[in-house]
Design a protein around this motif. Structure first.
Motif, PDB file in Angstrom:
ATOM      1  N   LYS A 150     -24.199  24.416  25.665  1.00 19.13           N
ATOM      2  CA  LYS A 150     -24.755  23.055  25.765  1.00 19.13           C
ATOM      3  C   LYS A 150     -23.754  22.048  26.320  1.00 19.13           C
ATOM      4  CE  LYS A 150     -28.203  23.437  22.077  1.00 19.13           C
ATOM      5  NZ  LYS A 150     -28.108  24.902  21.956  1.00 19.13           N
ATOM      6  N   GLU A 151     -22.477  22.259  26.057  1.00 18.31           N
ATOM      7  CA  GLU A 151     -21.456  21.286  26.443  1.00 18.31           C
ATOM      8  C   GLU A 151     -21.065  21.483  27.906  1.00 18.31           C
ATOM      9  OE1 GLU A 151     -21.113  23.319  23.795  1.00 18.31           O
ATOM     10  OE2 GLU A 151     -21.855  21.857  22.336  1.00 18.31           O
ATOM     11  N   CYS A 152     -21.969  21.176  28.801  1.00 21.94           N
ATOM     12  CA  CYS A 152     -21.662  21.298  30.216  1.00 21.94           C
ATOM     13  C   CYS A 152     -22.703  20.549  31.041  1.00 21.94           C
ATOM     14  CB  CYS A 152     -21.601  22.762  30.644  1.00 21.94           C
ATOM     15  SG  CYS A 152     -23.189  23.567  30.740  1.00 21.94           S
ATOM     16  N   GLU A 153     -22.468  20.479  32.338  1.00 20.35           N
ATOM     17  CA  GLU A 153     -23.387  19.830  33.265  1.00 20.35           C
ATOM     18  C   GLU A 153     -24.172  20.915  34.002  1.00 20.35           C
ATOM     19  OE1 GLU A 153     -25.227  16.626  35.250  1.00 20.35           O
ATOM     20  OE2 GLU A 153     -23.802  16.611  33.571  1.00 20.35           O
ATOM     21  N   TYR A 154     -25.508  20.796  33.986  1.00 19.79           N
ATOM     22  CA  TYR A 154     -26.358  21.793  34.644  1.00 19.79           C
ATOM     23  C   TYR A 154     -26.857  21.296  35.992  1.00 19.79           C
ATOM     24  CZ  TYR A 154     -26.354  24.977  30.710  1.00 19.79           C
ATOM     25  OH  TYR A 154     -25.952  25.869  29.752  1.00 19.79           O
ATOM     26  N   TYR A 155     -26.975  22.227  36.913  1.00 17.79           N
ATOM     27  CA  TYR A 155     -27.479  21.961  38.254  1.00 17.79           C
ATOM     28  C   TYR A 155     -28.658  22.920  38.466  1.00 17.79           C
ATOM     29  CZ  TYR A 155     -22.850  19.821  38.597  1.00 17.79           C
ATOM     30  OH  TYR A 155     -21.727  19.073  38.369  1.00 17.79           O
ATOM     31  N   PHE A 156     -29.861  22.438  38.215  1.00 16.35           N
ATOM     32  CA  PHE A 156     -31.044  23.296  38.254  1.00 16.35           C
ATOM     33  C   PHE A 156     -31.559  23.428  39.685  1.00 16.35           C
ATOM     34  CE2 PHE A 156     -31.139  21.444  33.918  1.00 16.35           C
ATOM     35  CZ  PHE A 156     -30.992  22.626  33.208  1.00 16.35           C
ATOM     36  N   CYS A 157     -31.904  24.669  40.055  1.00 19.69           N
ATOM     37  CA  CYS A 157     -32.328  24.933  41.424  1.00 19.69           C
ATOM     38  C   CYS A 157     -33.310  26.095  41.448  1.00 19.69           C
ATOM     39  CB  CYS A 157     -31.122  25.245  42.313  1.00 19.69           C
ATOM     40  SG  CYS A 157     -30.133  26.640  41.727  1.00 19.69           S
ATOM     41  N   ALA A 158     -33.919  26.327  42.589  1.00 20.01           N
ATOM     42  CA  ALA A 158     -34.838  27.450  42.780  1.00 20.01           C
ATOM     43  C   ALA A 158     -34.464  28.172  44.070  1.00 20.01           C
ATOM     44  CB  ALA A 158     -36.283  26.962  42.846  1.00 20.01           C
ATOM     45  N   ALA A 159     -34.409  29.489  43.998  1.00 19.21           N
ATOM     46  CA  ALA A 159     -34.151  30.280  45.202  1.00 19.21           C
ATOM     47  C   ALA A 159     -35.399  30.278  46.082  1.00 19.21           C
ATOM     48  CB  ALA A 159     -33.783  31.707  44.814  1.00 19.21           C
ATOM     49  N   HIS A 160     -35.207  30.585  47.347  1.00 19.61           N
ATOM     50  CA  HIS A 160     -36.323  30.577  48.307  1.00 19.61           C
ATOM     51  C   HIS A 160     -37.068  31.912  48.295  1.00 19.61           C
ATOM     52  CE1 HIS A 160     -35.364  26.664  49.898  1.00 19.61           C
ATOM     53  NE2 HIS A 160     -34.124  27.026  50.120  1.00 19.61           N
ATOM     54  N   VAL A 161     -37.677  32.230  47.156  1.00 18.87           N
ATOM     55  CA  VAL A 161     -38.528  33.418  47.025  1.00 18.87           C
ATOM     56  C   VAL A 161     -39.784  33.016  46.257  1.00 18.87           C
ATOM     57  CG1 VAL A 161     -36.622  35.082  47.095  1.00 18.87           C
ATOM     58  CG2 VAL A 161     -37.361  34.134  44.896  1.00 18.87           C
ATOM     59  N   PRO A 162     -40.899  33.710  46.487  1.00 22.88           N
ATOM     60  CA  PRO A 162     -42.155  33.333  45.816  1.00 22.88           C
ATOM     61  C   PRO A 162     -42.082  33.369  44.299  1.00 22.88           C
ATOM     62  CG  PRO A 162     -42.600  34.802  47.657  1.00 22.88           C
ATOM     63  CD  PRO A 162     -41.105  34.757  47.497  1.00 22.88           C
ATOM     64  N   ARG A 163     -41.224  34.230  43.740  1.00 25.93           N
ATOM     65  CA  ARG A 163     -41.164  34.370  42.283  1.00 25.93           C
ATOM     66  C   ARG A 163     -40.343  33.278  41.608  1.00 25.93           C
ATOM     67  NH1 ARG A 163     -38.551  39.467  40.509  1.00 25.93           N
ATOM     68  NH2 ARG A 163     -39.265  38.807  38.449  1.00 25.93           N
ATOM     69  N   ALA A 164     -39.658  32.456  42.344  1.00 21.02           N
ATOM     70  CA  ALA A 164     -38.737  31.488  41.741  1.00 21.02           C
ATOM     71  C   ALA A 164     -39.471  30.449  40.906  1.00 21.02           C
ATOM     72  CB  ALA A 164     -37.927  30.802  42.827  1.00 21.02           C
ATOM     73  N   MET A 165     -38.900  30.116  39.766  1.00 19.48           N
ATOM     74  CA  MET A 165     -39.398  29.017  38.949  1.00 19.48           C
ATOM     75  C   MET A 165     -38.887  27.710  39.538  1.00 19.48           C
ATOM     76  SD  MET A 165     -38.832  28.376  34.849  1.00 19.48           S
ATOM     77  CE  MET A 165     -39.668  29.917  34.420  1.00 19.48           C
ATOM     78  N   SER A 166     -39.724  26.684  39.562  1.00 16.38           N
ATOM     79  CA  SER A 166     -39.306  25.427  40.165  1.00 16.38           C
ATOM     80  C   SER A 166     -38.175  24.798  39.361  1.00 16.38           C
ATOM     81  CB  SER A 166     -40.486  24.462  40.256  1.00 16.38           C
ATOM     82  OG  SER A 166     -40.765  23.886  39.001  1.00 16.38           O
ATOM     83  N   ALA A 167     -37.295  24.127  40.061  1.00 18.92           N
ATOM     84  CA  ALA A 167     -36.168  23.461  39.411  1.00 18.92           C
ATOM     85  C   ALA A 167     -36.655  22.363  38.475  1.00 18.92           C
ATOM     86  CB  ALA A 167     -35.222  22.897  40.464  1.00 18.92           C
ATOM     87  N   GLU A 168     -37.776  21.731  38.830  1.00 19.12           N
ATOM     88  CA  GLU A 168     -38.331  20.665  37.988  1.00 19.12           C
ATOM     89  C   GLU A 168     -38.760  21.217  36.628  1.00 19.12           C
ATOM     90  OE1 GLU A 168     -38.313  19.350  42.116  1.00 19.12           O
ATOM     91  OE2 GLU A 168     -39.099  21.164  41.132  1.00 19.12           O
TER      92      GLU A 168
END
Length: 407
Positions: A338-356
């Motif tokens: 928990k003690e960190c900064e996260y950078y949420f992203c999605a890979a360019h594949v159909p299975r990827a979960m959206s970063a949002e």
């Protein structure tokens, strides 16, 4: 078709689990056997070692292959998925399969492929077996895809079967309990062929033993508290984690008359990255700031990864994180630091979960971060924010790691 057209054919005409998920998973060996028969059963023309497991099967496969290479054998290696290039999946003595073989294989057998309609994985497996047979390898080390019993790789009768670990993952395809998953993994066990297992949950080991008795095989399980001698310069913790299993696997091969001395074992382990091209397993991409990536993504792997991160001395932690859409965030997010900064992203594949979606759900678990439009954007934002003594970790999905330009 030229090489690029062949790749396009493979990716767009054939189902590929890594891209589209469960719809591409076939619990049936029929297509693989039919395609192999068209090619005069290449899988029967070389000796093999078959490796399954929830975690550790990739690095274990690379280690066994590297040790056999150091012992002077010509070794094929089949692993999946690839990170940057399709050719990574199929190697002989560390050298990737040639573009010309891939093109010739698909062009020559296109009519049979279209008639049989195999999946991406099925055709890739048979292609690997054909390549190993043509190159006349002494051994092929073959990593399963999903499960084992009905995995496309499971048409071989190996010299040795290895099951590295068993935990909950891909329950929608392999079973909802440890016992059910263990029975699927145990499907690689063949009549009279010895089996080496890693440290397994008791309920999983029980299922394995039932199959071993049924197949009149021999089980080599780890001795509690026994730690193998480790080469002094072995740097990757993921390799140390599986070294005991690899050591016992090599001992089993020795018992079958395969010559591997201790110097070959040490050399193979120490030079596995150079000899087999192992990538994405606790791989250091930069030293200032320190940047590490790892493809581990299920519960067991994430627990281990966070433990490894915690052993590093850093001022601030930055985590670039992405996931596939079928990943249970309620099981993964509680395990993250928990003690960190996260950078949420999605890979360019159909299975990827959206970063949002990732960012929205992360709040519920005390994880704070921002949404980025791509893996590259998230990674470079983390680098820009990191001080020289900080740590940047990238993970959550094989596809996230695969899109790193520094890989």
């Amino acid at each position: 078709m030229n090489y690029q057209e062949v790749l396009d054919f493979l990716y767009t005409q054939l189902p590929m689990y890594q891209r589209v998920g469960k719809v591409a998973f076939k619990k049936d060996l029929t297509n693989t056997l039919r395609l192999a028969e068209v090619l005069n059963n290449p899988h029967q023309r070389f000796k093999s070692i078959h490796v399954a497991g929830t975690n550790g099967k990739g690095s274990t496969s690379h280690l066994i292959a590297s040790v056999l290479q150091s012992a002077g054998y010509k070794v094929g290696l089949y692993t999946s998925p690839h990170l940057r290039s399709f050719r990574e999946r199929i190697r002989v003595n560390g050298e990737e399969i040639t573009e010309s073989f891939i093109s010739e294989f698909v062009n020559k057998h296109q009519s049979a492929i279209e008639k049989i309609a195999p999946s991406f994985f099925e055709i890739t497996v048979v292609m690997a077996y054909a390549y190993f047979a043509e190159r006349e390898v002494d051994f092929a080390v073959v990593e399963t895809g999903l499960g084992g019993r009905l995995d496309s790789t499971n048409i071989i009768t190996p010299e040795l079967s290895v099951i590295t670990s068993i935990s909950l993952d891909h329950q929608d395809m392999l079973g909802h309990t440890i016992e059910e998953i263990a029975r699927e993994k145990a499907g690689i066990i063949k009549d009279g062929v010895p089996v080496v297992v890693g440290h397994l949950p008791p309920e999983a080991l029980h299922e394995i033993k039932l199959v071993v008795v049924q197949k009149q095989s021999v089980l080599d399980e780890p001795v509690v508290g026994q730690v193998p001698d480790m080469p002094s310069d072995l740097s990757l913790p993921v390799l140390r984690l599986n070294l005991g299993t690899v050591s016992r696997a090599i001992d089993q091969l020795r018992s079958r008359g395969i010559q591997v001395d201790e110097s070959a074992f040490a050399s193979g382990v120490n030079h596995v990255v150079a000899q087999t091209g192992l990538k994405g397993r606790w791989q250091t991409l930069r030293s200032v700031p320190r940047v590490i990536c790892d493809v581990g993504h299920n519960e067991e792997a994430v627990v281990w990864l966070m433990e490894q991160v915690a052993t590093i001395d850093y001022e601030k932690l930055h985590i670039v994180w992405g996931a596939v859409a079928d990943k249970s965030l309620d099981k993964i997010f509680p395990l993250l630091i928990k003690e960190c900064e996260y950078y949420f992203c999605a890979a360019h594949v159909p299975r990827a979960m959206s970063a949002e979606v990732l960012a929205e759900q992360a709040v519920n678990y005390g994880l704070k971060g921002q949404v980025y439009g791509s893996v590259d954007e998230a990674y470079h934002a983390a680098l820009a924010n990191a001080n020289p003594k900080d740590l940047v970790f990238i993970g959550g999905s094989t596809f996230v790691v695969a899109e790193l330009n520094d890989l």
